[in-house]
Design a protein around this motif. Structure first.
Motif, short mmCIF file in Angstrom:
data_model
loop_
_atom_site.label_atom_id
_atom_site.label_comp_id
_atom_site.label_asym_id
_atom_site.label_seq_id
_atom_site.Cartn_x
_atom_site.Cartn_y
_atom_site.Cartn_z
N LYS A 283 28.10 -3.69 33.67
CA LYS A 283 28.85 -3.56 32.13
C LYS A 283 28.04 -2.95 31.08
CE LYS A 283 30.36 -6.71 28.65
NZ LYS A 283 30.67 -8.15 28.17
N PRO A 284 28.51 -1.69 30.57
CA PRO A 284 27.69 -1.14 29.62
C PRO A 284 27.57 -2.12 28.23
CG PRO A 284 29.99 0.02 29.64
CD PRO A 284 30.04 -1.29 30.74
N VAL A 285 26.33 -1.93 27.87
CA VAL A 285 26.02 -2.68 26.43
C VAL A 285 25.34 -1.85 25.54
CG1 VAL A 285 25.98 -5.01 27.44
CG2 VAL A 285 24.17 -3.61 27.40
N GLN A 286 25.56 -2.15 24.08
CA GLN A 286 24.48 -1.38 23.22
C GLN A 286 23.23 -2.18 23.09
OE1 GLN A 286 24.82 1.81 21.60
NE2 GLN A 286 26.61 2.02 23.05
N GLU A 287 22.02 -1.52 23.13
CA GLU A 287 20.73 -2.42 23.02
C GLU A 287 19.98 -1.39 22.44
OE1 GLU A 287 18.74 -5.87 23.83
OE2 GLU A 287 20.59 -5.57 24.54
N GLU B 208 22.92 3.07 24.74
CA GLU B 208 23.85 2.26 25.65
C GLU B 208 22.87 1.99 26.90
OE1 GLU B 208 28.35 2.95 26.68
OE2 GLU B 208 27.00 4.52 27.81
N HIS B 209 22.98 1.07 27.31
CA HIS B 209 22.26 0.50 28.67
C HIS B 209 23.33 -0.19 29.69
CE1 HIS B 209 18.85 0.88 26.02
NE2 HIS B 209 18.24 0.90 27.08
N TYR B 210 22.86 -0.64 30.66
CA TYR B 210 23.75 -1.18 31.70
C TYR B 210 23.19 -2.54 32.25
CZ TYR B 210 26.01 3.45 30.96
OH TYR B 210 26.46 4.34 30.65
N VAL B 211 24.15 -3.44 32.19
CA VAL B 211 23.64 -4.85 32.69
C VAL B 211 24.37 -5.00 34.03
CG1 VAL B 211 23.65 -7.31 32.42
CG2 VAL B 211 23.48 -5.59 30.22
N ARG C 283 20.04 -8.24 35.24
CA ARG C 283 19.17 -7.38 34.89
C ARG C 283 19.68 -6.20 33.81
NH1 ARG C 283 14.48 -3.88 37.95
NH2 ARG C 283 13.37 -3.18 36.25
N LEU C 284 19.06 -5.72 32.95
CA LEU C 284 19.48 -4.60 32.15
C LEU C 284 18.64 -3.16 32.72
CD1 LEU C 284 20.91 -3.82 29.35
CD2 LEU C 284 18.25 -4.14 28.48
N PHE C 285 19.57 -2.16 32.85
CA PHE C 285 19.03 -1.00 33.26
C PHE C 285 19.29 0.05 32.24
CE2 PHE C 285 19.69 -3.25 37.07
CZ PHE C 285 18.47 -3.08 37.68
N PRO C 286 18.43 0.95 32.08
CA PRO C 286 18.60 2.03 31.01
C PRO C 286 19.65 3.17 31.54
CG PRO C 286 16.60 2.61 32.33
CD PRO C 286 17.24 1.24 32.80
N THR C 287 20.10 3.19 32.57
CA THR C 287 20.96 4.19 33.13
C THR C 287 21.76 3.40 34.22
OG1 THR C 287 19.85 4.99 35.21
CG2 THR C 287 19.51 6.26 32.78
N ARG C 288 23.17 3.96 34.14
CA ARG C 288 24.14 3.28 35.22
C ARG C 288 23.58 3.83 36.53
NH1 ARG C 288 29.10 1.74 34.97
NH2 ARG C 288 30.38 1.57 36.99
N GLU C 289 23.02 4.82 36.58
CA GLU C 289 22.62 5.53 38.17
C GLU C 289 21.63 4.40 38.68
OE1 GLU C 289 22.98 7.45 35.61
OE2 GLU C 289 24.62 8.65 36.10
#
Length: 77
Positions: free
Chosen positions: A33-37, A41-44, A54-60
């Motif tokens: 799920k994309p989120v604004q952090e 934009e980051h991806y959870v 966990r939160l990631f800086p990129t979708r990849e």
């Protein structure tokens, strides 16, 4: 799939508790799920039951983490 199989599957799913339904696929699938952090934009990555993992800086990177955990990424619409 036959009509009898479909009906049996629907009855089984309808009879499941919310907890059992939430655990369905828990060890097989995850979703991103994309989120604004902090203004970006980051991806959870979420487990099948919706728990944020966990939160990631990129979708990849999120997709890579899912694959490395032997899970299947699924899309939600």
């Amino acid at each position: 799939m036959s009509d009898n199989t479909n009906q049996t599957s629907r009855q089984y799913l309808a009879a499941m508790t919310p907890q059992a339904l939430g655990a369905l696929g828990l060890n097989q699938v995850a979703f991103i799920k994309p989120v604004q952090e902090e203004g970006a934009e980051h991806y959870v990555v979420h487990a099948a039951d919706g728990m944020a993992v966990r939160l990631f800086p990129t979708r990849e990177l999120a997709e890579l983490a899912i694959r490395q955990s032997d899970l299947q990424a699924v899309s939600l619409h």
